[in-house]
Design an enzyme around this catalytic site. Structure first.
Site, PDB file in Angstrom:
ATOM      1  N   MET A  30      12.317  -8.635 128.417  1.00 38.76           N
ATOM      2  CA  MET A  30      11.283  -8.713 127.375  1.00 38.76           C
ATOM      3  C   MET A  30      11.952  -9.058 126.041  1.00 38.76           C
ATOM      4  SD  MET A  30       8.380  -5.992 128.409  1.00 38.76           S
ATOM      5  CE  MET A  30       9.146  -4.541 127.741  1.00 38.76           C
ATOM      6  N   GLY A  31      13.176  -9.589 126.093  1.00 34.95           N
ATOM      7  CA  GLY A  31      13.856 -10.001 124.867  1.00 34.95           C
ATOM      8  C   GLY A  31      14.469  -8.816 124.139  1.00 34.95           C
ATOM      9  N   LEU A  33      17.549  -8.781 123.165  1.00 40.02           N
ATOM     10  CA  LEU A  33      18.644  -8.676 124.136  1.00 40.02           C
ATOM     11  C   LEU A  33      19.813  -7.862 123.598  1.00 40.02           C
ATOM     12  CD1 LEU A  33      18.560 -12.381 125.356  1.00 40.02           C
ATOM     13  CD2 LEU A  33      17.437 -10.384 126.379  1.00 40.02           C
ATOM     14  N   HIS A  37      21.368  -6.245 128.917  1.00 41.35           N
ATOM     15  CA  HIS A  37      20.848  -7.513 129.459  1.00 41.35           C
ATOM     16  C   HIS A  37      21.999  -8.471 129.764  1.00 41.35           C
ATOM     17  CE1 HIS A  37      17.301  -6.289 126.809  1.00 41.35           C
ATOM     18  NE2 HIS A  37      16.759  -6.385 128.015  1.00 41.35           N
ATOM     19  N   LYS A 149      19.128   1.516 134.559  1.00 40.42           N
ATOM     20  CA  LYS A 149      18.508   2.432 133.581  1.00 40.42           C
ATOM     21  C   LYS A 149      17.042   2.654 133.927  1.00 40.42           C
ATOM     22  CE  LYS A 149      17.372   1.525 129.270  1.00 40.42           C
ATOM     23  NZ  LYS A 149      15.964   2.012 129.207  1.00 40.42           N
ATOM     24  N   VAL A 176      24.552   0.227 131.055  1.00 35.34           N
ATOM     25  CA  VAL A 176      25.549  -0.070 130.012  1.00 35.34           C
ATOM     26  C   VAL A 176      25.268   0.874 128.842  1.00 35.34           C
ATOM     27  CG1 VAL A 176      26.484  -1.831 128.464  1.00 35.34           C
ATOM     28  CG2 VAL A 176      25.688  -2.464 130.757  1.00 35.34           C
ATOM     29  N   MET A 184      22.007   1.681 126.593  1.00 33.38           N
ATOM     30  CA  MET A 184      21.479   0.572 125.781  1.00 33.38           C
ATOM     31  C   MET A 184      20.007   0.362 126.111  1.00 33.38           C
ATOM     32  SD  MET A 184      24.179  -1.758 124.543  1.00 33.38           S
ATOM     33  CE  MET A 184      25.881  -1.281 124.292  1.00 33.38           C
ATOM     34  N   SER A 185      19.225   0.150 125.075  1.00 33.50           N
ATOM     35  CA  SER A 185      17.784  -0.084 125.239  1.00 33.50           C
ATOM     36  C   SER A 185      17.290  -0.803 123.987  1.00 33.50           C
ATOM     37  CB  SER A 185      17.064   1.266 125.364  1.00 33.50           C
ATOM     38  OG  SER A 185      15.679   1.101 125.131  1.00 33.50           O
ATOM     39  N   SER A 186      16.338  -1.699 124.188  1.00 34.79           N
ATOM     40  CA  SER A 186      15.765  -2.391 123.019  1.00 34.79           C
ATOM     41  C   SER A 186      15.081  -1.389 122.103  1.00 34.79           C
ATOM     42  CB  SER A 186      14.766  -3.460 123.470  1.00 34.79           C
ATOM     43  OG  SER A 186      15.384  -4.318 124.395  1.00 34.79           O
TER      44      SER A 186
HETATM   45  O1  PAF Z   1      12.618  -4.120 132.420  1.00 34.63           O
HETATM   46  C1  PAF Z   1      11.958  -4.927 131.709  1.00 34.63           C
HETATM   47  O2  PAF Z   1      12.443  -5.423 130.687  1.00 34.63           O
HETATM   48  C2  PAF Z   1      10.549  -5.313 132.123  1.00 34.63           C
HETATM   49  O3  PAF Z   1       9.890  -4.235 132.710  1.00 34.63           O
HETATM   50  C3  PAF Z   1      10.510  -6.548 133.045  1.00 34.63           C
HETATM   51  C4  PAF Z   1      11.205  -6.290 134.357  1.00 34.63           C
HETATM   52  C5  PAF Z   1      11.156  -7.726 132.330  1.00 34.63           C
HETATM   53  C6  PAF Z   1       9.050  -6.903 133.351  1.00 34.63           C
HETATM   54  O4  PAF Z   1       8.347  -7.199 132.197  1.00 34.63           O
END
Ligand code: PAF
Length: 293
Positions: A30-31, A33, A37, A149, A176, A184-186
């Site tokens: 979902m960007g 990054l 990712h 995660k 990570v 790590m998480s957005s």
């Molecule tokens: O883990 C994510 O970022 C989202 O749930 C995914 C797998 C891209 C689906 O939108």
């Protein structure tokens, strides 16, 4: 890197890569990054060519009171990061491209989606499986990469791929972490400085359980209590759930067994964070466990 914005164009590129006998690796995101990712992108690059990364903030997986509108969308920075990783294709459709007027079909995996994240976020997994199925159909990857995660998400997607006989292998990569252990998480970007310090409580709680397991504790109820105690002692933290579950069924266990997951969801202020540890019995040891954070 070629940026692709339409479903038809992406399908055509995928069809051609498959016709040329190339192995398509896919990292859905979902960007916003981060290194988590990028670890998936690197894993994909080692095994596949081309690598496709999707960026799509999927409205269907956010509840009405969740953060869909404020979810970070730093698209130019994300593009630069993917260019630097030598990703061949970025797939970045609009919501109207993915869900045109009249869209009516959703996919649900039963059972596995009803507890934990599924209970706290009604409709979340239905949104995830619907978009992931669409993305897999569009990108036609041989391998698709997900982070551990989101352990329940990875398990649910594996189940969907198996049940629907999809032609994609699901690869789950390690968590990570920041140097202080925060996964790590957005969503870490939402944390204020004092919350950022408090957020290490998830990693500390898992670390406590790991220590107790190393010291011989096998009772899941006592391990959960030890993790909860640590979280409850952190003023900015409120536990949503703390559980030890079977890694296959996601049902709670009373004692550690062959494959378990310790799962946490904790609000730090208003930001909800998740983390987990994988607890595996060491092959042929009888009772020795390996804990991966
Ligand atoms: O883990 C994510 O970022 C989202 O749930 C995914 C797998 C891209 C689906 O939108």
């Amino acid at each position: 890197m070629e940026a692709i914005f339409t479903v038809e164009w992406m399908k055509q590129v995928a069809r051609q890569a498959r016709a040329e006998g190339r192995l398509i690796g896919f990292v859905p995101t979902m960007g916003a990054l981060h290194e988590g990712h990028l670890s998936l992108v690197r894993a994909a690059r080692q095994q596949c060519q081309p690598v496709v990364v999707s960026i799509f903030v999927n409205p269907k997986q956010f509840g009405p009171s969740e953060d869909f509108s404020k979810y970070p969308r730093p698209i130019e920075a994300d593009r630069a990061v993917l260019e630097a990783q030598r990703v061949e294709f970025l797939f970045a459709p609009t919501p109207a491209e993915m869900y045109p007027d009249g869209f009516r079909t959703h996919v649900s995996v039963e059972g596995l989606t009803e507890r934990l994240e599924g209970r706290s976020r009604p409709g979340h997994f239905r949104g995830v499986t619907t978009v992931v199925l669409k993305l897999l159909e569009i990108v036609q990857p041989h391998l698709a990469y997900f982070g551990r995660k989101d352990a329940q998400q990875a398990r649910v997607i594996r189940q969907m791929v198996r049940d629907l006989n999809l032609d994609t292998e699901i690869v789950v990569c390690p968590i990570v972490r920041e140097p202080d252990g925060l996964a790590m998480s957005s969503r870490n970007a939402y944390l204020k400085p004092d919350e950022r310090c408090a957020a290490t409580v998830l990693f500390r709680a898992l670390g406590t359980a790991r220590q107790e397991i190393a010291a011989g504790e096998r009772d899941a109820v006592r391990l959960v209590a030890a993790m909860r105690k640590l979280i409850d002692a952190e003023p900015l933290a409120t536990a949503d759930y703390v559980e030890i579950v079977d890694a296959d069924t996601f049902e709670p266990v009373s004692r550690l067994r062959r494959g378990c997951l310790g799962l946490l969801a904790v609000f730090i202020g208003t930001t909800r964070l998740i983390d987990n540890m994988l607890v595996e019995e060491v092959e042929d040891s009888g009772s020795s466990f390996r804990v991966s954070l």
